[in-house]
Design a protein around this motif. Structure first.
Motif, PDB file in Angstrom:
ATOM      1  N   ALA A 187      65.427  21.655   2.032  1.00 14.14           N
ATOM      2  CA  ALA A 187      65.381  20.817   0.771  1.00 14.14           C
ATOM      3  C   ALA A 187      66.086  21.633  -0.370  1.00 14.14           C
ATOM      4  O   ALA A 187      66.921  20.907  -1.129  1.00 14.14           O
ATOM      5  CB  ALA A 187      64.028  20.910   0.340  1.00 14.14           C
ATOM      6  N   LYS A 241      56.578  15.875   2.577  1.00 14.01           N
ATOM      7  CA  LYS A 241      57.730  15.956   1.804  1.00 14.01           C
ATOM      8  C   LYS A 241      57.239  17.254   0.729  1.00 14.01           C
ATOM      9  O   LYS A 241      57.829  16.850  -0.457  1.00 14.01           O
ATOM     10  CB  LYS A 241      57.530  14.665   0.834  1.00 14.01           C
ATOM     11  CG  LYS A 241      57.875  13.367   1.876  1.00 14.01           C
ATOM     12  CD  LYS A 241      57.507  12.200   1.094  1.00 14.01           C
ATOM     13  CE  LYS A 241      58.170  10.883   2.024  1.00 14.01           C
ATOM     14  NZ  LYS A 241      58.023   9.503   1.400  1.00 14.01           N
ATOM     15  N   ASP A 285      55.206  19.685   6.878  1.00 11.00           N
ATOM     16  CA  ASP A 285      56.649  19.346   6.876  1.00 11.00           C
ATOM     17  C   ASP A 285      57.296  19.524   8.131  1.00 11.00           C
ATOM     18  O   ASP A 285      58.052  18.710   8.874  1.00 11.00           O
ATOM     19  CB  ASP A 285      57.191  19.886   5.714  1.00 11.00           C
ATOM     20  CG  ASP A 285      56.866  19.569   4.408  1.00 11.00           C
ATOM     21  OD1 ASP A 285      55.978  18.722   4.192  1.00 11.00           O
ATOM     22  OD2 ASP A 285      57.833  19.728   3.613  1.00 11.00           O
ATOM     23  N   SER A 333      69.486  19.950  -2.199  1.00 10.15           N
ATOM     24  CA  SER A 333      69.520  20.111  -3.584  1.00 10.15           C
ATOM     25  C   SER A 333      70.852  20.649  -3.884  1.00 10.15           C
ATOM     26  O   SER A 333      71.510  20.201  -5.019  1.00 10.15           O
ATOM     27  CB  SER A 333      68.476  20.977  -4.098  1.00 10.15           C
ATOM     28  OG  SER A 333      68.281  21.041  -5.631  1.00 10.15           O
ATOM     29  N   ASP A 383      61.961  20.180  -6.254  1.00 11.26           N
ATOM     30  CA  ASP A 383      62.200  19.335  -7.458  1.00 11.26           C
ATOM     31  C   ASP A 383      61.403  20.224  -8.578  1.00 11.26           C
ATOM     32  O   ASP A 383      61.941  20.132  -9.871  1.00 11.26           O
ATOM     33  CB  ASP A 383      61.471  18.037  -7.269  1.00 11.26           C
ATOM     34  CG  ASP A 383      62.403  17.287  -6.392  1.00 11.26           C
ATOM     35  OD1 ASP A 383      63.565  17.453  -6.020  1.00 11.26           O
ATOM     36  OD2 ASP A 383      61.666  16.203  -5.938  1.00 11.26           O
ATOM     37  N   GLU A 437      60.385  19.011  -0.590  1.00 10.21           N
ATOM     38  CA  GLU A 437      60.973  18.382  -1.569  1.00 10.21           C
ATOM     39  C   GLU A 437      60.608  18.854  -3.253  1.00 10.21           C
ATOM     40  O   GLU A 437      61.121  18.695  -3.881  1.00 10.21           O
ATOM     41  CB  GLU A 437      61.269  16.659  -1.447  1.00 10.21           C
ATOM     42  CG  GLU A 437      61.847  16.525  -0.167  1.00 10.21           C
ATOM     43  CD  GLU A 437      61.830  14.944   0.317  1.00 10.21           C
ATOM     44  OE1 GLU A 437      61.589  14.266  -0.502  1.00 10.21           O
ATOM     45  OE2 GLU A 437      61.717  14.793   1.507  1.00 10.21           O
ATOM     46  N   ARG A 438      59.014  18.427  -3.192  1.00  7.94           N
ATOM     47  CA  ARG A 438      58.425  18.478  -4.517  1.00  7.94           C
ATOM     48  C   ARG A 438      58.352  20.046  -5.016  1.00  7.94           C
ATOM     49  O   ARG A 438      58.686  20.151  -6.203  1.00  7.94           O
ATOM     50  CB  ARG A 438      56.795  18.172  -3.834  1.00  7.94           C
ATOM     51  CG  ARG A 438      56.766  16.617  -3.801  1.00  7.94           C
ATOM     52  CD  ARG A 438      55.052  16.358  -3.686  1.00  7.94           C
ATOM     53  NE  ARG A 438      54.367  16.406  -2.500  1.00  7.94           N
ATOM     54  CZ  ARG A 438      54.547  15.578  -1.633  1.00  7.94           C
ATOM     55  NH1 ARG A 438      54.934  14.500  -1.534  1.00  7.94           N
ATOM     56  NH2 ARG A 438      53.736  16.024  -0.550  1.00  7.94           N
ATOM     57  N   THR A 459      53.664  22.978   3.206  1.00  8.15           N
ATOM     58  CA  THR A 459      54.998  22.754   4.276  1.00  8.15           C
ATOM     59  C   THR A 459      55.084  23.140   5.706  1.00  8.15           C
ATOM     60  O   THR A 459      55.899  22.623   6.533  1.00  8.15           O
ATOM     61  CB  THR A 459      55.989  23.994   3.495  1.00  8.15           C
ATOM     62  OG1 THR A 459      55.353  25.341   3.812  1.00  8.15           O
ATOM     63  CG2 THR A 459      56.128  23.981   1.944  1.00  8.15           C
TER      64      THR A 459
END
Length: 363
Positions: free
Chosen positions: A22, A349, A178, A26, A356, A352-353, A175
């Motif tokens: 991630a 996901k 994930d 980014s 972010d 990603e959170r 995670t």
């Protein structure tokens, strides 16, 4: 923004792999993000080769502190001394730690002593058992963490009860899941699959490593004998943890359906788990994976820091008394195991959170 990511043992890398991915994504839109991946070397694992990192699709760590071995105190001190030197050479804005190994605690302390903020992934989970080194690591780490990323609402509630403000708690998911979901189509059969002609749904997977189960030979022998007696003679596949191997040598356990094998790679082990009739374990992380894959699981412990695997998932906590094994095996073979479901936000996901949220914090 400079982020330092800490991993001290094999399970940590499974948890940080999606965070690394991630962050790499980014970086394509936010050139101000950089990261260093640090392996403390807390655990030496012969399977932690280049192949392991290639399997998970993550870069080889930027630095290995090689701080393994010794007592708990010696290991903690070695990690702190070497991580302090690492941060001095490579300053950071945020140290991100995962899980509950000694490295998690030691690096969190070091970062805070140097005025660097700490984010804890998998924060707030609690077993309530202070005899477990992991529980001490969790408590200390969370007492000095700035940002808490949780796998469940239960974990968030634990943090709130300890006085953590809501604005520092972020319920993001898991995670570890994930990584599981990303790699599920890549699972690969281990050598034993063809060697003994295993059939989906017609064998058990067993893992044991906790002191309460493996340090006393009599306890370990009773557990194995109960599992064998109640297995209805289907194969039992037992990847043996080094801690367990030392005591197994003296037990003289010999059953035609019990197969001791070397520890497996991530992709091989989960191939077996996904196709098993039952997993019997004293691990925490495995209960999360069985829950997502819908595989019945028995946990041979008196407590768990992952209650959602029981209340929502496919796991049953039965304690360490060998006499408790038979009723649960009977339930399994009679087709009465609970169906279970997947906990909220265990959707692939989570990383990603997390990224972010970190970007928002540092904007």
């Amino acid at each position: 923004m400079r982020i330092t990511i800490i991993a001290g043992a094999r399970p940590n890398f499974i948890k940080i792999a999606p965070i690394v991915h991630a962050l790499q994504l980014s970086q394509k839109v936010n050139v101000n993000i950089s990261f260093r991946l640090i392996h403390t070397g807390q655990h030496f694992d012969k399977k932690m080769s280049g192949d392991f990192f290639e399997q998970l699709g993550i870069p080889v760590p930027h630095s290995n502190l090689e701080a393994g071995g010794g007592t708990q105190a010696e290991q903690t001190a070695a990690i702190m001394i070497r991580f302090e030197a690492e941060l001095t050479l490579h300053p950071s804005d945020l140290v991100l730690v995962v899980g509950d190994v000694t490295s998690t605690m030691a690096c969190a302390i070091t970062a805070q002593k140097m005025g660097i903020k700490v984010a804890h992934v998998e924060a707030g989970i609690r077993s309530g058992d202070w005899t477990m080194p992991e529980e001490i690591n969790r408590l200390v780490t969370d007492s000095i963490t700035n940002y808490f990323f949780t796998t469940s609402e239960v974990a968030g509630d634990n943090l709130r009860r300890s006085g953590v403000e809501d604005e520092r708690i972020f319920f993001v998911g898991n995670t570890m899941i994930d990584t599981l979901l990303k790699n599920r189509q890549r699972f690969v059969a281990p050598e034993i699959w063809d060697r003994i002609n295993l059939i989906t749904g017609e064998y058990l997977v067993l893992t044991l490593h906790r002191p309460a189960n493996v340090d006393q030979e009599a306890q370990l022998k009773e557990l194995l004998e109960e599992i064998i007696v109640n297995s209805r003679q289907i194969p039992i596949i037992f990847p043996v943890h080094p801690r367990t191997a030392k005591n197994l040598a003296n037990l003289g356990i010999n059953a035609p359906n019990l197969h001791f094998i070397e520890p497996l790679s991530y992709l091989e082990f989960n191939f077996l788990v996904e196709r098993a009739k039952l997993v019997v374990t004293d691990s925490g992380g495995i209960t999360e994976e069985t829950t997502v894959m819908g595989i019945p699981c028995i946990t041979l412990r008196n407590n768990t820091e992952r209650p959602e695997t029981i209340s929502i998932g496919t796991n049953e906590l039965i304690g360490t008394d060998p006499a408790n094994i038979k009723p649960y095996f009977d339930k399994l073979f009679n087709g009465k195991w609970k169906k279970g479901s997947i906990p909220p936000l265990w959707d692939g996901k989570t990383a990603e959170r997390i990224v972010d949220q970190i970007v928002k914090i540092y904007e």
